[in-house]
Design an enzyme around this catalytic site. Structure first.
Site: not given
Length: 518
Positions: A323-324
């Site tokens: 993620d991210e």
């Protein structure tokens, strides 16, 4: 099978359980079928716990049950395989195919209580139901008055989803083995069966890796706010895994990559594209770090970490984050995931990743963990739905429903609010099978409630943020969809208040729930 409408209601003409007896099925998560009938059973000083002869796992569950009940009842509750009648009986029957790997049947009557299951996990879950049918004072660690009565009737119960998880972020703030064990015990009471441990992030690396020792020794030396941090030795991690297994929880370890990696980059300069190690990080910003996708040493590092972690973890899953990764180009992200996912399979594990994994090419059998919001854009949701239709299973953890670190309201502390305020009704009042447009219901593997710890640094914080919203996740994951209804749930949740208090859990007294005293 009778559904929620049957909970707590005696059939016409049958004697009621009496005011001191908790109605059959008034538990969380609500059982699939509840049929009250007949006289209740009262545990007394003469009660024995009967287990199958020659079944060590059943005996262990019997010993666990006895250890739960002895302090408050003051009774000896011997565990025996002598075949005697009455009392509490735990039995396995491989013929009970309809109960599956985690289901159970609980029958209570004047002479005793029998819990039957096809597999040990089902017996364990049945024990949690028996526990909740007893007065909340049974949770106390000193002798209480009783009586210890279980309403009469039959509960037949199987889970809706096989994946019912809760995550503890030990990277932003470190938590000790004892604190993790307490969390495990809390999860077990509500039939959670997966413990997701977020073991690495920008602020700390929490698991010893022999081939890269500075990851834990240096990368684990701090946390958000600059505290001392910490890490688990391999022996300590094995202790957590073993303890979780004794409560029929499977540990899902996460090493987040290619982003959220500053602790690793600070520990080894060669993992950085420019060969320069950044300083350790104690803030809470995200998206600024990335492994160097083009360097061969990156994949040596990844393989070593996955190999050592897989060897420590008997469960099926290994979470690779994903993620991210804002500092990683899309092309590099796809290339990285194409290299890393086969390594997970090489060491016998199934990939789990945050839902951004669906922007790459998820491996066959992979699970994507969706953490978006109701307001997340249609394009991102469509990408997840397309992957689900193509065979990728989904774990649902919508941040504005199940993130346990979100504030309940503007006035509550600690917590964050970037996903909005999440009171108890919002955490419960949604259907995982219908949550994401275009996702086949069969693609939903289950739900998970993550507890991120940027603002959570103590056991008291865990209690306040997780409870009572963890129970929403537990019921959404276990109970049949037809049983879900806020008004009925809030009443059963209210009845859990005295139990949580007896366990020493300082939970959030939500104004949405008519909390009971006992």
């Amino acid at each position: 099978m009778a559904g929620l409408a049957g909970v707590g209601a005696a059939p016409p003409g049958a004697p009621g359980p009496g005011p001191a007896v908790r109605p059959l099925g008034e538990v969380v998560p609500v059982p699939a079928s509840v049929r009250p009938s007949g006289a209740p059973y009262t545990i007394t000083a003469r009660t024995r716990i009967h287990v199958d002869h020659g079944a060590p796992e059943v005996r262990r569950i019997g010993a666990y049950l006895a250890s739960l009940l002895r302090p408050a009842t003051g009774y000896a509750l011997p565990v025996t395989d002598d075949g005697g009648k009455g009392g509490i009986r735990l039995r396995l029957s491989h013929r009970e195919k309809a109960l599956g790997p985690e289901g159970y049947r609980l029958r209570s009557g004047r002479l005793g209580v029998t819990i039957t299951a096809r597999a040990p996990a089902g017996l364990f879950h049945g024990v949690q139901t028996l526990r909740q049918q007893l007065p909340a004072a049974v949770e106390r660690d000193s002798r209480q008055a009783g009586p210890w009565t279980v309403a009469g009737g039959t509960i037949t119960d199987v889970p809706r989803y096989g994946y019912r998880g809760a995550m503890l972020d030990v990277s932003r703030h470190f938590f000790t083995v004892a604190q993790v064990k307490r969390w495990i015990d809390q999860l077990a009471l509500y039939k959670i069966n997966k413990l997701h441990l977020h073991l690495s992030d920008d602020q700390g690396w929490r698991i010893a890796i022999d081939s890269w020792p500075r990851l834990a020794a240096y990368g684990g030396s701090t946390q958000v706010g600059g505290g001392p941090g910490g890490h688990y030795t391999k022996a300590q991690y094995r202790e957590i895994v073993s303890y979780a297994a004794s409560r029929h929880l499977e540990v899902v370890p996460e090493i987040d990559m290619p982003g959220h990696t500053n602790a690793a980059l600070a520990s080894y300069a060669e993992l950085n594209c420019d060969g320069v190690a950044p300083p350790l990080y104690t803030g809470t910003a995200v998206g600024f770090s990335s492994l160097c996708v083009d360097k061969p040493v990156t994949y040596d590092f990844v393989e070593d970490v996955i190999r050592e972690l897989a060897a420590l973890t008997p469960g099926r899953y290994l979470h690779i984050g994903g993620d991210e990764a804002h500092s990683t180009s899309h092309a590099d992200y796809v290339a990285f995931m194409d290299r890393v996912q086969p390594v997970v399979a090489k060491y016998g594990k199934t990939v789990v990743g945050w839902h951004q994994l669906t922007g790459a090419d998820p491996a066959k059998g992979a699970l994507a963990q969706y953490w978006g919001l109701d307001r997340t854009g249609d394009a991102e949701k469509a990408k997840v739905a397309a992957a689900a239709r193509n065979g990728t299973g989904l774990i649902l953890s919508p941040a504005d429903r199940l993130y346990l670190d979100m504030k309940y309201s503007e006035k509550t502390e600690p917590g964050l609010s970037w996903a909005g305020y999440v009171e108890v009704r919002r955490s419960y009042d949604w259907d995982p099978a219908a949550y994401l447009p275009g996702v086949p219901a069969s693609a939903v593997a289950g739900v998970e409630a993550p507890l991120w710890t940027e603002t959570v640094s103590t056991g008291a914080h865990i209690d306040r943020m997780a409870f009572p919203r963890l129970l929403s996740a537990a019921e959404l994951g276990w109970s049949p969809a037809a049983s879900h209804g806020w008004e009925a749930y809030r009443e059963r949740l209210a009845a859990q208040g005295p139990r949580l208090a007896a366990l020493g859990i300082d939970f959030h007294r939500s104004p949405q729930v008519p909390w009971r005293t006992e």
